[in-house]
Design a protein around this motif. Sequence first.
Motif, PDB file in Angstrom:
ATOM      1  N   PHE A  13       0.823  -1.207   0.000  1.00  0.00           N
ATOM      2  CA  PHE A  13       0.000   0.000   0.000  1.00  0.00           C
ATOM      3  C   PHE A  13       0.862   1.263   0.000  1.00  0.00           C
ATOM      4  O   PHE A  13       0.666   2.169  -0.813  1.00  0.00           O
ATOM      5  N   LEU A  14       1.829   1.332   0.904  1.00  0.00           N
ATOM      6  CA  LEU A  14       2.658   2.530   1.020  1.00  0.00           C
ATOM      7  C   LEU A  14       3.538   2.768  -0.203  1.00  0.00           C
ATOM      8  O   LEU A  14       3.701   3.909  -0.644  1.00  0.00           O
ATOM      9  N   THR A  15       4.087   1.702  -0.749  1.00  0.00           N
ATOM     10  CA  THR A  15       4.928   1.857  -1.927  1.00  0.00           C
ATOM     11  C   THR A  15       4.131   2.395  -3.102  1.00  0.00           C
ATOM     12  O   THR A  15       4.567   3.312  -3.801  1.00  0.00           O
ATOM     13  N   ALA A  16       2.943   1.846  -3.322  1.00  0.00           N
ATOM     14  CA  ALA A  16       2.092   2.329  -4.415  1.00  0.00           C
ATOM     15  C   ALA A  16       1.679   3.775  -4.188  1.00  0.00           C
ATOM     16  O   ALA A  16       1.661   4.585  -5.120  1.00  0.00           O
ATOM     17  N   GLN A  17       1.380   4.125  -2.956  1.00  0.00           N
ATOM     18  CA  GLN A  17       0.955   5.485  -2.664  1.00  0.00           C
ATOM     19  C   GLN A  17       2.100   6.486  -2.842  1.00  0.00           C
ATOM     20  O   GLN A  17       1.892   7.578  -3.368  1.00  0.00           O
ATOM     21  N   ILE A  18       3.285   6.127  -2.433  1.00  0.00           N
ATOM     22  CA  ILE A  18       4.441   7.012  -2.595  1.00  0.00           C
ATOM     23  C   ILE A  18       4.758   7.224  -4.071  1.00  0.00           C
ATOM     24  O   ILE A  18       4.987   8.351  -4.518  1.00  0.00           O
ATOM     25  N   ILE A  19       4.735   6.144  -4.842  1.00  0.00           N
ATOM     26  CA  ILE A  19       5.023   6.274  -6.275  1.00  0.00           C
ATOM     27  C   ILE A  19       3.918   7.063  -6.966  1.00  0.00           C
ATOM     28  O   ILE A  19       4.185   7.897  -7.834  1.00  0.00           O
ATOM     29  N   ARG A  20       2.673   6.852  -6.578  1.00  0.00           N
ATOM     30  CA  ARG A  20       1.545   7.596  -7.160  1.00  0.00           C
ATOM     31  C   ARG A  20       1.669   9.085  -6.885  1.00  0.00           C
ATOM     32  O   ARG A  20       1.460   9.912  -7.760  1.00  0.00           O
ATOM     33  N   CYS A  21       2.030   9.413  -5.670  1.00  0.00           N
ATOM     34  CA  CYS A  21       2.166  10.811  -5.294  1.00  0.00           C
ATOM     35  C   CYS A  21       3.355  11.457  -6.003  1.00  0.00           C
ATOM     36  O   CYS A  21       3.275  12.598  -6.444  1.00  0.00           O
ATOM     37  N   ALA A  22       4.445  10.732  -6.133  1.00  0.00           N
ATOM     38  CA  ALA A  22       5.646  11.289  -6.744  1.00  0.00           C
ATOM     39  C   ALA A  22       5.537  11.381  -8.260  1.00  0.00           C
ATOM     40  O   ALA A  22       5.998  12.343  -8.873  1.00  0.00           O
ATOM     41  N   ALA A  54      -4.108  -4.388  -2.135  1.00  0.00           N
ATOM     42  CA  ALA A  54      -3.407  -3.346  -1.374  1.00  0.00           C
ATOM     43  C   ALA A  54      -2.675  -2.389  -2.312  1.00  0.00           C
ATOM     44  O   ALA A  54      -2.670  -1.171  -2.083  1.00  0.00           O
ATOM     45  N   ILE A  55      -2.090  -2.903  -3.376  1.00  0.00           N
ATOM     46  CA  ILE A  55      -1.409  -2.049  -4.348  1.00  0.00           C
ATOM     47  C   ILE A  55      -2.413  -1.148  -5.055  1.00  0.00           C
ATOM     48  O   ILE A  55      -2.171   0.052  -5.231  1.00  0.00           O
ATOM     49  N   CYS A  56      -3.547  -1.692  -5.442  1.00  0.00           N
ATOM     50  CA  CYS A  56      -4.579  -0.882  -6.105  1.00  0.00           C
ATOM     51  C   CYS A  56      -5.133   0.188  -5.172  1.00  0.00           C
ATOM     52  O   CYS A  56      -5.375   1.321  -5.598  1.00  0.00           O
ATOM     53  N   ALA A  57      -5.331  -0.157  -3.929  1.00  0.00           N
ATOM     54  CA  ALA A  57      -5.825   0.826  -2.965  1.00  0.00           C
ATOM     55  C   ALA A  57      -4.795   1.937  -2.757  1.00  0.00           C
ATOM     56  O   ALA A  57      -5.150   3.115  -2.642  1.00  0.00           O
ATOM     57  N   GLY A  58      -3.535   1.596  -2.716  1.00  0.00           N
ATOM     58  CA  GLY A  58      -2.498   2.612  -2.588  1.00  0.00           C
ATOM     59  C   GLY A  58      -2.364   3.460  -3.832  1.00  0.00           C
ATOM     60  O   GLY A  58      -2.028   4.643  -3.758  1.00  0.00           O
ATOM     61  N   GLY A  59      -2.646   2.876  -4.981  1.00  0.00           N
ATOM     62  CA  GLY A  59      -2.545   3.622  -6.231  1.00  0.00           C
ATOM     63  C   GLY A  59      -3.611   4.687  -6.388  1.00  0.00           C
ATOM     64  O   GLY A  59      -3.381   5.707  -7.025  1.00  0.00           O
ATOM     65  N   ILE A  60      -4.781   4.448  -5.810  1.00  0.00           N
ATOM     66  CA  ILE A  60      -5.834   5.458  -5.942  1.00  0.00           C
ATOM     67  C   ILE A  60      -5.838   6.445  -4.780  1.00  0.00           C
ATOM     68  O   ILE A  60      -6.541   7.439  -4.817  1.00  0.00           O
TER      69      ILE A  60
END
Length: 67
Positions: A13-22, A54-60
């Motif tokens: 989750f955190l990795t996807a969210q960090i990459i999405r934000c960056a 978890a990756i999809c949730a972090g991506g959105i």
Amino acid sequence: MVEFNIPILVLCFLTAQIIRCAQGSTTVALMTTAAILSSTVVASTVSPILCAIAICAGGIGLSLPNE
């Protein structure tokens, strides 16, 4: 990342969210996170489907302030 002792689902989750934000693109964040963590997910006992969710949730996540 092993030294942090973060559960694999939270790490996905955190990795996807960090990459999405960056980076800004959800598709790139999902594919990059899946590529980075694929060997970790296979080696763990966690279901790959739960990791994908978890990756999809972090991506959105953070899509409203990012767009």
